[in-house]
Design a protein around this motif. Structure first.
Motif, PDB file in Angstrom:
ATOM      1  N   PRO A   1     -10.343  51.974 103.800  1.00  0.00           N
ATOM      2  CA  PRO A   1     -10.269  53.194 104.596  1.00  0.00           C
ATOM      3  C   PRO A   1      -9.105  53.165 105.562  1.00  0.00           C
ATOM      4  O   PRO A   1      -8.705  52.119 106.053  1.00  0.00           O
ATOM      5  N   GLY A   2      -8.558  54.344 105.835  1.00  0.00           N
ATOM      6  CA  GLY A   2      -7.512  54.465 106.836  1.00  0.00           C
ATOM      7  C   GLY A   2      -6.107  54.262 106.339  1.00  0.00           C
ATOM      8  O   GLY A   2      -5.152  54.448 107.081  1.00  0.00           O
ATOM      9  N   VAL A   3      -5.926  53.828 105.080  1.00  0.00           N
ATOM     10  CA  VAL A   3      -4.586  53.635 104.532  1.00  0.00           C
ATOM     11  C   VAL A   3      -4.240  54.858 103.689  1.00  0.00           C
ATOM     12  O   VAL A   3      -4.905  55.166 102.709  1.00  0.00           O
ATOM     13  N   THR A   4      -3.235  55.584 104.098  1.00  0.00           N
ATOM     14  CA  THR A   4      -2.847  56.802 103.389  1.00  0.00           C
ATOM     15  C   THR A   4      -1.465  56.621 102.782  1.00  0.00           C
ATOM     16  O   THR A   4      -0.620  55.918 103.326  1.00  0.00           O
ATOM     17  N   VAL A   5      -1.263  57.254 101.648  1.00  0.00           N
ATOM     18  CA  VAL A   5       0.036  57.231 100.982  1.00  0.00           C
ATOM     19  C   VAL A   5       0.402  58.667 100.645  1.00  0.00           C
ATOM     20  O   VAL A   5      -0.458  59.541 100.563  1.00  0.00           O
ATOM     21  N   PRO A   6       1.695  58.955 100.456  1.00  0.00           N
ATOM     22  CA  PRO A   6       2.084  60.316 100.103  1.00  0.00           C
ATOM     23  C   PRO A   6       1.458  60.735  98.787  1.00  0.00           C
ATOM     24  O   PRO A   6       1.169  59.908  97.917  1.00  0.00           O
ATOM     25  N   PRO A   7       1.220  62.034  98.592  1.00  0.00           N
ATOM     26  CA  PRO A   7       0.618  62.497  97.343  1.00  0.00           C
ATOM     27  C   PRO A   7       1.572  62.280  96.175  1.00  0.00           C
ATOM     28  O   PRO A   7       2.791  62.241  96.354  1.00  0.00           O
ATOM     29  N   PRO A   8       1.023  62.142  94.967  1.00  0.00           N
ATOM     30  CA  PRO A   8       1.877  61.936  93.792  1.00  0.00           C
ATOM     31  C   PRO A   8       2.692  63.181  93.474  1.00  0.00           C
ATOM     32  O   PRO A   8       2.343  64.300  93.866  1.00  0.00           O
ATOM     33  N   SER A   9       3.773  62.954  92.748  1.00  0.00           N
ATOM     34  CA  SER A   9       4.644  64.057  92.343  1.00  0.00           C
ATOM     35  C   SER A   9       4.816  64.007  90.832  1.00  0.00           C
ATOM     36  O   SER A   9       5.132  62.952  90.272  1.00  0.00           O
ATOM     37  N   VAL A  10       4.604  65.133  90.170  1.00  0.00           N
ATOM     38  CA  VAL A  10       4.808  65.258  88.726  1.00  0.00           C
ATOM     39  C   VAL A  10       5.743  66.435  88.494  1.00  0.00           C
ATOM     40  O   VAL A  10       5.451  67.556  88.914  1.00  0.00           O
ATOM     41  N   ARG A  11       6.875  66.164  87.843  1.00  0.00           N
ATOM     42  CA  ARG A  11       7.878  67.205  87.636  1.00  0.00           C
ATOM     43  C   ARG A  11       8.277  67.245  86.165  1.00  0.00           C
ATOM     44  O   ARG A  11       8.492  66.209  85.541  1.00  0.00           O
ATOM     45  N   LEU A  12       8.353  68.452  85.623  1.00  0.00           N
ATOM     46  CA  LEU A  12       8.852  68.654  84.269  1.00  0.00           C
ATOM     47  C   LEU A  12      10.319  69.040  84.388  1.00  0.00           C
ATOM     48  O   LEU A  12      10.649  70.102  84.917  1.00  0.00           O
ATOM     49  N   VAL A  13      11.199  68.155  83.935  1.00  0.00           N
ATOM     50  CA  VAL A  13      12.633  68.316  84.179  1.00  0.00           C
ATOM     51  C   VAL A  13      13.234  69.222  83.111  1.00  0.00           C
ATOM     52  O   VAL A  13      13.199  68.907  81.913  1.00  0.00           O
ATOM     53  N   ASP A  14      13.790  70.339  83.538  1.00  0.00           N
ATOM     54  CA  ASP A  14      14.430  71.281  82.608  1.00  0.00           C
ATOM     55  C   ASP A  14      15.780  70.745  82.146  1.00  0.00           C
ATOM     56  O   ASP A  14      16.517  70.124  82.918  1.00  0.00           O
TER      57      ASP A  14
ATOM     58  N   ALA B   1      13.083  66.758  73.476  1.00  0.00           N
ATOM     59  CA  ALA B   1      11.786  66.364  74.032  1.00  0.00           C
ATOM     60  C   ALA B   1      11.601  66.989  75.400  1.00  0.00           C
ATOM     61  O   ALA B   1      12.559  67.470  76.016  1.00  0.00           O
ATOM     62  N   THR B   2      10.366  66.988  75.854  1.00  0.00           N
ATOM     63  CA  THR B   2      10.058  67.422  77.217  1.00  0.00           C
ATOM     64  C   THR B   2      10.038  66.189  78.117  1.00  0.00           C
ATOM     65  O   THR B   2       9.402  65.189  77.781  1.00  0.00           O
ATOM     66  N   VAL B   3      10.748  66.271  79.216  1.00  0.00           N
ATOM     67  CA  VAL B   3      10.853  65.130  80.126  1.00  0.00           C
ATOM     68  C   VAL B   3       9.851  65.308  81.269  1.00  0.00           C
ATOM     69  O   VAL B   3       9.895  66.301  81.996  1.00  0.00           O
ATOM     70  N   VAL B   4       8.948  64.348  81.395  1.00  0.00           N
ATOM     71  CA  VAL B   4       7.941  64.352  82.460  1.00  0.00           C
ATOM     72  C   VAL B   4       8.290  63.223  83.424  1.00  0.00           C
ATOM     73  O   VAL B   4       8.300  62.050  83.035  1.00  0.00           O
ATOM     74  N   GLU B   5       8.568  63.581  84.662  1.00  0.00           N
ATOM     75  CA  GLU B   5       8.913  62.590  85.684  1.00  0.00           C
ATOM     76  C   GLU B   5       7.747  62.450  86.644  1.00  0.00           C
ATOM     77  O   GLU B   5       7.310  63.429  87.248  1.00  0.00           O
ATOM     78  N   VAL B   6       7.237  61.230  86.784  1.00  0.00           N
ATOM     79  CA  VAL B   6       6.075  60.951  87.633  1.00  0.00           C
ATOM     80  C   VAL B   6       6.479  59.980  88.719  1.00  0.00           C
ATOM     81  O   VAL B   6       7.054  58.925  88.437  1.00  0.00           O
ATOM     82  N   ARG B   7       6.144  60.329  89.969  1.00  0.00           N
ATOM     83  CA  ARG B   7       6.399  59.440  91.111  1.00  0.00           C
ATOM     84  C   ARG B   7       5.083  59.281  91.859  1.00  0.00           C
ATOM     85  O   ARG B   7       4.459  60.269  92.233  1.00  0.00           O
ATOM     86  N   ALA B   8       4.700  58.042  92.045  1.00  0.00           N
ATOM     87  CA  ALA B   8       3.415  57.778  92.685  1.00  0.00           C
ATOM     88  C   ALA B   8       3.439  56.409  93.338  1.00  0.00           C
ATOM     89  O   ALA B   8       4.291  55.578  93.042  1.00  0.00           O
ATOM     90  N   HIS B   9       2.488  56.199  94.238  1.00  0.00           N
ATOM     91  CA  HIS B   9       2.319  54.880  94.845  1.00  0.00           C
ATOM     92  C   HIS B   9       1.788  53.940  93.778  1.00  0.00           C
ATOM     93  O   HIS B   9       0.818  54.231  93.090  1.00  0.00           O
TER      94      HIS B   9
END
Length: 790
Positions: free
Chosen positions: A699-712, A718-726
């Motif tokens: 409890p009490g440890v927070t991290v930024p929310p994940p980011s999911v981007r579909l790169v045009d 192919a479709t490029v899916v970029e994922v950034r997460a802790h």
């Protein structure tokens, strides 16, 4: 901190001692013929022999119920008033003074240091013994009250180390905090403040003394117009040197106070042992020299905590990483930690920051005394640990401060000494230069997913003002220093160039956006021309500069950053990005010939060589995430992953994976499980679910929310899916499983873990081998991946 106070400071200390002796002699003469049951005692600064020229004389006349005590008191008070000395006085019997101390916290704090001056010494001794006994008995109630009082004072007084006109007594890290620490020590809950705190206290006391001499007043605020005079009185070269000295002292006090209050709070929540027939004292229960002494590592199994009835249990030790464990709310070295490992210091620090826990002071001291430093250039594990520490965000600040207090930061980064505790003569800045750099890096951690290289953003944020205080343009000077430091950290030449450019141009976007016309074509050309210093990496550098501008502005203060300025910087960055567009994405890596040879050997093969795991198998859906699941089951953290197709129906997976902590798994066992997975004879999902349920969230440890981007427009096939997460165990498994649930196949992938940040790019196609074009399908992919990450 300089342990030699110098002749000027020695003179001030001698003056206080002489004044205390003179006052004692004078007051003794006023009470020379007092009856045997009357005594004069000092409390406060005179009791501690720390009375500065503007300080109040605080006296108590004690008696054993004499009816004529008022007449005796007048013989003392009137001469003191006539002398012009500021006097705070009271007349009490021992029971009265004791009763007031039990009701009034501030009165109790004063009487803890009561000192006999004249008259019947036994009366003062009786009061001191009674007050101390009550203080120790009432510690479970009084210490939380004292903690709350300190925090209220910190809220109103601010942090002494970072104020341009600090209150030397009331601000956080000031003299009052040392008095509070001594009061806690008097309760036998903690040891008395050590030599670093005492030296810091003496410096602040000398500054206060010189300030009172200079102003002729009792004010404790070190205002700007008095700083040069006070500096000269202390033998310092100027006001900046004075502020650096006070900042260093205040930070030493604040750091020690933080640890002391954590320790006291833990003990307040812990059942105390029942001790029958023995007076509780320093060697029993929560003793000054007993098993619960703060700041020390107890041998043979570590500290114990008490159960009701006096029985004790071992405090749990929870592994956090290689060489680090959580122990009683702090991070300590694991048993058998390799002090010769050049990455150990930073890896333990990163583990503490990532867990949101403080480093135990004894552990920091042991690391400073015995642990190896990284060689130059740093090996990759040390550099990765530094990035992981910075990537923890604001949780890294306290850990960094602990390393700094032990002198480790300047040993790791020698150029840090020049900015350490350096004041910024600009009211816009909230912090000293060094703290501003750490605050900026902490803020940059939340923006790491907006850039291609979070590690360069974090290190660039840490170094962006490293050139301050050396004369000339600090950006130009800082770029040269950053280039040397980046090479010292072991970055390759291309990354060194990017970091130097980031430091050189860290003000490019905010200054250009607020000082130039964004509609003028020359404005954007200026930005693009500056980015040309790093050919081929202009867009990457631009994104880092944009994120750094935000983190730098927020760390500076509300006057330096706001919605308007953020909008201008964002607009300029978009225009510059448009001017830089037209390039092609990096090519998808092809498998090396040795991997294809491995694949052709028998159609499905596995090779485990240290941290390198290579798998070659016939193409089929889910191969990447199933293999990642096996690695997670063996407590391996994936640092890099490459997935490529040979074009002949074979997929090659190339992983770099390191143990989460402890020793690596047995290679033969890992290889056997990978082969069982390839043969569909292992239920990876069920085993991972069982492991996930066994992990206790903190409890009490927070991290930024994940980011999911579909790169045009990043790929035509192919479709490029970029994922950034802790980063966390099994992350790649979860992402891949979500993509598989969407009916997608991973044609190629680039997975990287930079510090604590996972930056994963997947080239995916549908069952027909085509990229996705339907907006609803694209939205569904993004939604499902985010769902598993949360």
């Amino acid at each position: 901190m300089d342990r030699d106070p110098g002749p000027a400071r020695a003179t001030l200390k001698a003056a206080r001692a002489a004044r205390a002796a003179s006052l004692d002699e004078w007051l003794t003469g006023l009470l020379h013929d007092a009856p045997a049951d009357v005594a004069l005692a000092a409390v406060g600064s005179h009791a501690r022999r720390e009375l500065t020229p503007g300080g109040d004389l605080d006296l108590v006349l004690l008696h054993r119920g004499r009816p004529d005590v008022a007449e005796i008191a007048d013989r003392v008070w009137y001469p003191v008033w006539d002398s012009g000395v500021r006097l705070d006085h009271s007349v009490r019997t021992v029971p009265e003074a004791r009763s007031i101390a039990r009701q009034d916290l501030k009165a109790a704090l004063g009487l803890l240091t009561v000192r006999h001056i004249a008259g019947d010494r036994a009366v003062v001794d009786d009061l001191r013994a009674a007050v101390l006994a009550d203080w120790r008995a009432d510690a479970p109630v009084r210490l939380p009250e004292l903690s709350a009082l300190c925090r209220e004072r910190w809220e109103s007084g601010g942090e002494l180390a970072f104020l341009l006109e600090p209150d030397l007594k009331e601000a956080r890290g000031g003299l009052r905090d040392v008095h509070a620490m001594r009061a806690v020590a008097a309760s036998w809950v903690a040891s008395a403040p050590g030599e670093p705190v005492q030296s810091a206290h003496d410096l602040l006391l000398d500054v206060r003394h010189a300030l009172h001499d200079a102003t002729g007043r009792s004010a404790d605020r070190l205002v700007l117009q008095e700083q040069e005079t006070v500096a000269r009185a202390l033998g310092l070269p100027g006001a900046d040197a004075l502020l650096r000295a006070t900042a260093e002292s205040a930070r030493a006090i604040a750091y020690a106070a933080d640890h002391l209050w954590r320790h006291a709070d833990r003990l307040a929540r812990r059942p105390r042992p029942a001790v029958s027939g023995i007076a509780r004292g320093p060697a029993h229960g929560v003793g000054r020299h007993g098993a619960w002494r703060h700041g020390s590592d107890r041998p043979r199994g570590g500290p114990r905590t008490a159960r009701p009835g006096g029985r004790a249990r071992e405090i749990e030790r929870r592994p956090l990483g290689d060489g680090a464990v959580e122990h009683d709310g702090e991070v300590v070295l694991a048993r058998g930690a390799d002090l010769g490992d050049p990455a150990l210091i930073l890896r333990v620090a990163a583990a503490a920051a990532q867990a949101g826990l403080p480093l135990a002071p004894a552990t920091v001291a042991r690391l400073a005394e015995r642990a190896a430093l990284p060689p130059v250039p740093w090996p990759a594990p040390a550099r990765d640990a530094l990035v992981s520490l910075l990537g923890a965000g604001h949780a890294a600040i306290g850990v960094w401060e602990a390393l700094d207090q032990a002198g480790l930061i300047v040993r790791l980064l020698p150029d840090w000494e020049h900015v350490r505790n350096r004041p910024q003569r600009d009211p816009v800045h909230r912090f000293t230069v060094d703290r501003h750099l750490v605050e900026t890096a902490a803020g940059a951690a939340a923006l790491a997913r907006e850039v291609a290289r979070p590690d360069l953003l974090l290190v660039g944020a840490l170094l962006h003002d490293i050139g301050k205080g050396r004369g000339g343009d600090h950006s130009v000077t800082g770029a040269a220093i950053a280039r040397d430091l980046a090479a010292r950290l072991g970055f390759p030449a291309g990354d060194v160039a990017v970091l130097a450019a980031v430091v050189r141009h860290h003000l490019l976007l905010p200054e250009t956006a607020t000082r130039r016309d964004l509609d003028d074509p020359v404005t954007v050309k200026t930005v693009v021309a500056a980015l040309s210093e790093v050919p081929g990496r202009e867009r990457e550098t631009l994104d880092i500069l944009r994120a750094l501008a935000t983190a730098d502005g927020n760390a500076t203060g509300p006057a330096a950053w706001g919605t308007w300025k953020a909008g201008l910087v964002s607009d300029l960055a978009r225009r510059a990005a448009a001017a830089l567009s037209g390039g092609t994405p990096p090519p998808v890596p092809e498998p090396g010939p040795e991997k294809l040879a491995l694949a052709r050997h028998d159609g499905a093969a596995v090779r485990v060589a240290g941290t390198r795991i290579t798998i070659a198998a016939p193409e089929r859906p889910g191969l990447l995430w199933r293999a990642a699941g096996i690695l997670a089951l063996h407590r391996l953290a994936v640092r890099t992953a490459r997935v490529v197709s040979s074009g002949a129906g074979t997929t090659v997976l190339d992983f770099t994976a390191v143990p989460e902590y402890g020793t690596p798994p047995d290679p033969a066992t890992l290889e056997a499980d990978l082969r069982r997975m390839l043969a569909d004879r292992l239920d990876v999902a069920a085993r991972l679910e069982r492991r996930a349920r066994s992990v206790r969230p903190r409890p009490g440890v927070t991290v930024p929310p994940p980011s999911v981007r579909l790169v045009d427009d990043a790929s035509s096939t192919a479709t490029v899916v970029e994922v950034r997460a802790h980063d966390r165990p099994g992350l790649l498994w979860r992402i891949g499983r979500a993509l598989g649930a969407c009916g997608l196949q991973v044609r190629a992938a680039r997975v990287d873990t930079l510090g604590a940040e996972a930056v994963d790019v997947f080239y995916v196609v549908d069952e027909a081998g085509r990229s996705l074009t339907d907006p609803a399908a694209l939205s569904s992919v993004r939604t499902q991946v985010i769902a598993v990450l949360r």
